[in-house]
Design a protein around this motif. Structure first.
Motif, mmCIF file in Angstrom:
data_model
loop_
_atom_site.group_PDB
_atom_site.id
_atom_site.type_symbol
_atom_site.label_atom_id
_atom_site.label_comp_id
_atom_site.label_asym_id
_atom_site.label_seq_id
_atom_site.Cartn_x
_atom_site.Cartn_y
_atom_site.Cartn_z
ATOM 1 N N GLY A 35 0.807 -1.211 0.000
ATOM 2 C CA GLY A 35 0.000 0.000 0.000
ATOM 3 C C GLY A 35 0.842 1.263 0.000
ATOM 4 N N ASN A 36 0.650 2.102 -0.993
ATOM 5 C CA ASN A 36 1.392 3.347 -1.199
ATOM 6 C C ASN A 36 2.863 3.129 -1.539
ATOM 7 O OD1 ASN A 36 -0.760 5.167 -1.001
ATOM 8 N ND2 ASN A 36 -0.673 5.100 1.243
ATOM 9 N N VAL A 37 3.208 1.904 -1.879
ATOM 10 C CA VAL A 37 4.518 1.593 -2.462
ATOM 11 C C VAL A 37 4.315 1.017 -3.861
ATOM 12 C CG1 VAL A 37 6.602 0.182 -2.274
ATOM 13 C CG2 VAL A 37 5.665 1.306 -0.237
ATOM 14 N N LEU A 38 3.441 0.028 -3.962
ATOM 15 C CA LEU A 38 3.128 -0.583 -5.260
ATOM 16 C C LEU A 38 1.723 -0.233 -5.752
ATOM 17 C CD1 LEU A 38 4.789 -3.980 -4.475
ATOM 18 C CD2 LEU A 38 5.395 -2.576 -6.441
ATOM 19 N N ILE A 39 0.815 0.025 -4.817
ATOM 20 C CA ILE A 39 -0.561 0.401 -5.153
ATOM 21 C C ILE A 39 -0.937 1.593 -4.282
ATOM 22 C CG2 ILE A 39 -2.987 -0.304 -5.189
ATOM 23 C CD1 ILE A 39 -1.989 -3.239 -5.235
ATOM 24 N N GLU A 40 -1.487 2.620 -4.879
ATOM 25 C CA GLU A 40 -1.938 3.754 -4.073
ATOM 26 C C GLU A 40 -3.114 3.323 -3.200
ATOM 27 O OE1 GLU A 40 -2.562 7.466 -6.054
ATOM 28 O OE2 GLU A 40 -0.819 7.195 -7.373
ATOM 29 N N TRP A 41 -3.045 3.688 -1.926
ATOM 30 C CA TRP A 41 -4.109 3.379 -0.970
ATOM 31 C C TRP A 41 -4.586 4.715 -0.424
ATOM 32 C CZ3 TRP A 41 -7.829 0.584 0.680
ATOM 33 C CH2 TRP A 41 -8.274 0.626 2.016
ATOM 34 N N HIS A 73 -10.250 3.485 9.649
ATOM 35 C CA HIS A 73 -8.932 2.850 9.574
ATOM 36 C C HIS A 73 -8.781 1.783 10.660
ATOM 37 C CE1 HIS A 73 -7.254 5.134 6.268
ATOM 38 N NE2 HIS A 73 -7.761 6.230 6.786
ATOM 39 N N ALA A 74 -9.362 2.003 11.836
ATOM 40 C CA ALA A 74 -9.357 0.962 12.866
ATOM 41 C C ALA A 74 -10.189 -0.234 12.401
ATOM 42 C CB ALA A 74 -9.890 1.513 14.175
ATOM 43 N N MET A 75 -11.313 0.041 11.755
ATOM 44 C CA MET A 75 -12.108 -1.039 11.151
ATOM 45 C C MET A 75 -11.253 -1.844 10.177
ATOM 46 S SD MET A 75 -15.406 -0.673 8.590
ATOM 47 C CE MET A 75 -14.334 -0.119 7.232
ATOM 48 N N ASN A 76 -10.487 -1.142 9.350
ATOM 49 C CA ASN A 76 -9.662 -1.820 8.360
ATOM 50 C C ASN A 76 -8.546 -2.633 9.012
ATOM 51 O OD1 ASN A 76 -9.409 -1.956 5.336
ATOM 52 N ND2 ASN A 76 -7.302 -1.444 5.890
ATOM 53 N N ASP A 77 -8.037 -2.158 10.154
ATOM 54 C CA ASP A 77 -7.016 -2.929 10.884
ATOM 55 C C ASP A 77 -7.557 -4.297 11.272
ATOM 56 O OD1 ASP A 77 -5.117 -0.943 10.691
ATOM 57 O OD2 ASP A 77 -5.413 -0.188 12.734
ATOM 58 N N ARG A 78 -8.821 -4.359 11.648
ATOM 59 C CA ARG A 78 -9.415 -5.657 12.008
ATOM 60 C C ARG A 78 -9.429 -6.590 10.802
ATOM 61 N NH1 ARG A 78 -15.171 -4.392 14.111
ATOM 62 N NH2 ARG A 78 -15.206 -6.680 14.261
ATOM 63 N N LEU A 82 -10.868 2.165 -3.769
ATOM 64 C CA LEU A 82 -10.071 2.758 -2.694
ATOM 65 C C LEU A 82 -8.589 2.460 -2.890
ATOM 66 C CD1 LEU A 82 -13.003 2.580 -1.463
ATOM 67 C CD2 LEU A 82 -11.907 2.257 0.763
ATOM 68 N N ALA A 83 -8.296 1.352 -3.544
ATOM 69 C CA ALA A 83 -6.913 0.873 -3.707
ATOM 70 C C ALA A 83 -6.541 0.931 -5.185
ATOM 71 C CB ALA A 83 -6.774 -0.537 -3.165
ATOM 72 N N THR A 84 -6.271 2.119 -5.644
ATOM 73 C CA THR A 84 -5.962 2.303 -7.064
ATOM 74 C C THR A 84 -5.302 3.670 -7.261
ATOM 75 O OG1 THR A 84 -6.909 2.176 -9.300
ATOM 76 C CG2 THR A 84 -8.208 3.327 -7.646
ATOM 77 N N LEU A 117 5.680 -7.712 2.257
ATOM 78 C CA LEU A 117 5.257 -7.695 3.659
ATOM 79 C C LEU A 117 4.215 -6.602 3.778
ATOM 80 C CD1 LEU A 117 5.273 -8.407 6.625
ATOM 81 C CD2 LEU A 117 7.305 -6.961 6.908
ATOM 82 N N THR A 118 2.954 -6.987 3.960
ATOM 83 C CA THR A 118 1.873 -6.035 3.791
ATOM 84 C C THR A 118 0.766 -6.227 4.804
ATOM 85 O OG1 THR A 118 0.269 -5.199 2.175
ATOM 86 C CG2 THR A 118 0.752 -7.557 2.079
ATOM 87 N N ASN A 119 0.213 -5.118 5.267
ATOM 88 C CA ASN A 119 -1.045 -5.144 5.998
ATOM 89 C C ASN A 119 -2.166 -5.232 4.966
ATOM 90 O OD1 ASN A 119 0.366 -4.842 8.376
ATOM 91 N ND2 ASN A 119 -0.328 -2.766 8.804
#
Length: 206
Positions: A11-17, A42-47, A82-84, A107-109
């Motif tokens: 995220g934000n290295v290979l794909i814009e988030w 963002h806390a929701m997304n962490d789950r 959202l991820a583009t 290595l990615t969240n």
């Protein structure tokens, strides 16, 4: 010690988030700020990134906030928006490293469900030698546990891993474990780092 593997965040290295950018377009900036202030998306997304079910988490969160429910569900229903887009310069560097025989890891969240969506949309996600996806590992960056799992799985000394990530807290954890690190600010700087380590040839003088 020389570098034995290069580790990319996604995220934000290979794909814009950029979820805020998507919701600015849908809601306008003022209402988007109100949404994000009331609902910790963002806390929701962490789950999700820790392995919880993508749809269940988003839809359950939507039920808690009926005034925003329709738009919260966008996080699931329109997730690819959202991820583009991909970051072409970084993808090119990934492929150049592989062409030179340099092992390349991710290595990615990333959630299990969201990664299943992303993989067919971004075929380069299949090109890593090893993929460490937080949803499957049940730990997220910047915690030490996910880095420890990478070290244990790949069997390489921490100082032989070169890691790039756009978030300073993730970089700090990796550095504290002895990894070599590069804070990602764009493909050009990352390329300079790889050249400096002798992993890619120097650019032509022209």
């Amino acid at each position: 010690m020389s570098i034995r593997a290069v580790v990319f965040d996604i995220g934000n290295v290979l794909i814009e988030w950029a979820p805020e950018r998507y919701f600015d377009r849908v809601l306008g900036e003022e209402r988007r700020r109100a949404l994000f202030a009331e609902v910790d998306l963002h806390a929701m997304n962490d789950r999700i990134d820790q392995g919880e079910d993508f749809r269940e988490v988003v839809y359950a969160t939507a039920e808690l906030y009926p005034d925003w429910a329709e738009h919260i569900r966008h996080w699931h229903d329109n997730w690819l928006e959202l991820a583009t887009p991909e970051i072409p310069g970084s993808v090119a560097l990934l492929r150049r490293l592989r062409a030179r025989g340099v092992p390349v890891f991710a290595l990615t969240n990333f959630g299990i469900g969201t990664f299943d969506l992303a993989e067919p949309a971004y075929p380069f996600l299949t090109e890593f030698d090893r993929r460490y996806v937080s949803g499957h590992m049940k730990f997220i960056k910047p915690g030490h546990e996910i880095f420890e799992q990478v070290e244990r799985d790949c069997g390489l000394p921490p100082e032989s891993l070169l890691f790039t990530d756009d978030r300073d807290d993730n970089i700090a954890t990796a550095a504290a474990r002895g990894w070599q690190v590069h804070p990602f600010r764009g493909p050009e700087g990352w390329e300079d780092c790889l050249i400096g380590h002798g992993l890619l040839p120097a650019r032509d003088a022209a």
